[in-house]
Design a protein around this motif. Structure first.
Motif, PDB file in Angstrom:
ATOM      1  N   PRO A  94       0.820  -1.212   0.000  1.00 50.12           N
ATOM      2  CA  PRO A  94       0.000   0.000   0.000  1.00 50.12           C
ATOM      3  C   PRO A  94       0.852   1.260   0.000  1.00 50.12           C
ATOM      4  O   PRO A  94       1.902   1.323   0.638  1.00 50.12           O
ATOM      5  N   VAL A  95       0.419   2.254  -0.751  1.00 51.13           N
ATOM      6  CA  VAL A  95       1.055   3.570  -0.764  1.00 51.13           C
ATOM      7  C   VAL A  95      -0.045   4.607  -0.593  1.00 51.13           C
ATOM      8  O   VAL A  95      -0.969   4.685  -1.409  1.00 51.13           O
ATOM      9  N   HIS A  96       0.059   5.383   0.502  1.00 50.08           N
ATOM     10  CA  HIS A  96      -0.934   6.418   0.788  1.00 50.08           C
ATOM     11  C   HIS A  96      -0.353   7.822   0.710  1.00 50.08           C
ATOM     12  O   HIS A  96      -1.115   8.801   0.700  1.00 50.08           O
ATOM     13  N   LEU A 133       0.128   5.292  -9.487  1.00 47.36           N
ATOM     14  CA  LEU A 133       1.379   4.542  -9.589  1.00 47.36           C
ATOM     15  C   LEU A 133       1.080   3.245 -10.324  1.00 47.36           C
ATOM     16  O   LEU A 133       0.056   2.599 -10.063  1.00 47.36           O
ATOM     17  N   PHE A 134       1.976   2.846 -11.227  1.00 46.51           N
ATOM     18  CA  PHE A 134       1.747   1.600 -11.967  1.00 46.51           C
ATOM     19  C   PHE A 134       3.078   1.024 -12.416  1.00 46.51           C
ATOM     20  O   PHE A 134       4.067   1.728 -12.631  1.00 46.51           O
ATOM     21  N   SER A 138      -5.231   1.124 -10.160  1.00 41.42           N
ATOM     22  CA  SER A 138      -5.488   0.375  -8.923  1.00 41.42           C
ATOM     23  C   SER A 138      -4.857   1.038  -7.701  1.00 41.42           C
ATOM     24  O   SER A 138      -5.194   0.690  -6.574  1.00 41.42           O
ATOM     25  N   LEU A 139      -3.952   2.002  -7.921  1.00 36.76           N
ATOM     26  CA  LEU A 139      -3.314   2.714  -6.818  1.00 36.76           C
ATOM     27  C   LEU A 139      -3.302   4.196  -7.180  1.00 36.76           C
ATOM     28  O   LEU A 139      -2.423   4.668  -7.902  1.00 36.76           O
ATOM     29  N   VAL A 140      -4.329   4.897  -6.723  1.00 38.06           N
ATOM     30  CA  VAL A 140      -4.535   6.309  -7.082  1.00 38.06           C
ATOM     31  C   VAL A 140      -4.603   7.142  -5.802  1.00 38.06           C
ATOM     32  O   VAL A 140      -5.299   6.773  -4.850  1.00 38.06           O
TER      33      VAL A 140
END
Length: 199
Positions: free
Chosen positions: A76-78, A177-178, A186-188
């Motif tokens: 996870p990246v927040h 990020l991709f 999927s990671l916004v």
């Protein structure tokens, strides 16, 4: 001898985006080692895991040296911290990540870093990025690494290349990020001064 890596998503037993992985591997082998013979990763992978998402890690120099599979779970990246280096060089996907790891260590309380080179946004320590403005996704013209997913998304017309100055980041609404393992969208993150720290 320097070694290089391809990380390939395996989805339900199928190697994803293999054309771009083979292309990058063979271009690297030609540029670094002067080898013109074309290799096909598929011939070295054997039977891929069939259930869920796995990571296929291919290590190579002139030849393919090692292939390994592992179950994948997205980290996870927040939040991101902008860090600066005009000398960082990762245009070949090398197993030597010392420069990236040194920059990643500067993240402070954030989950990852967003690397700025010559005043322009490039990549995080693990992924290419794209930033949204008025419904259009823009990706940096000069990333640290021209990723295989990035190449495919550009071909599909999903992304538009442009230079993104670090001091203009807050004019964009979102960042995604991709990479080969992280699917686009999927990671916004919303871009604000809590999620993207500009120092």
């Amino acid at each position: 001898m320097c070694r290089f890596i391809e990380t390939i998503q395996v989805r339900d037993g199928e190697l994803q985006n293999l054309t771009h992985h083979n292309r990058r591997m063979n271009e690297t082998r030609r540029a670094v080692f002067g080898v013109s013979e074309q290799l096909d990763i598929r011939e070295y992978t054997g039977n891929c895991p069939v259930d869920g998402i796995h990571k296929c890690r291919v290590i190579y120099d002139k030849e393919i040296c090692e292939v390994a599979f592992s179950l994948y779970a997205m980290r996870p990246v927040h939040s991101l911290r902008l860090v600066y280096s005009d000398t960082v060089d990762y245009h070949y996907k090398s197993t030597d990540r010392k420069e990236l790891e040194a920059l990643h260590s500067l993240r402070g309380n954030q989950d990852d870093v967003l690397i700025v080179r010559n005043s322009l946004l490039t990549d995080t320590s693990i992924a290419n990025v794209a930033l949204e403005k008025e419904g259009v996704w823009y990706t940096p013209t000069t990333p640290l690494l021209k990723g295989t997913k990035r190449a495919w998304l550009l071909e599909q017309g999903v992304l538009t290349e442009c230079n993104i100055p670090a001091d203009e980041i807050y004019s964009y609404s979102h960042i995604t990020l991709f990479n080969a393992m992280i699917d686009f969208g999927s990671l916004v993150l919303d871009i604000n001064r809590d999620t993207v720290i500009h120092i």
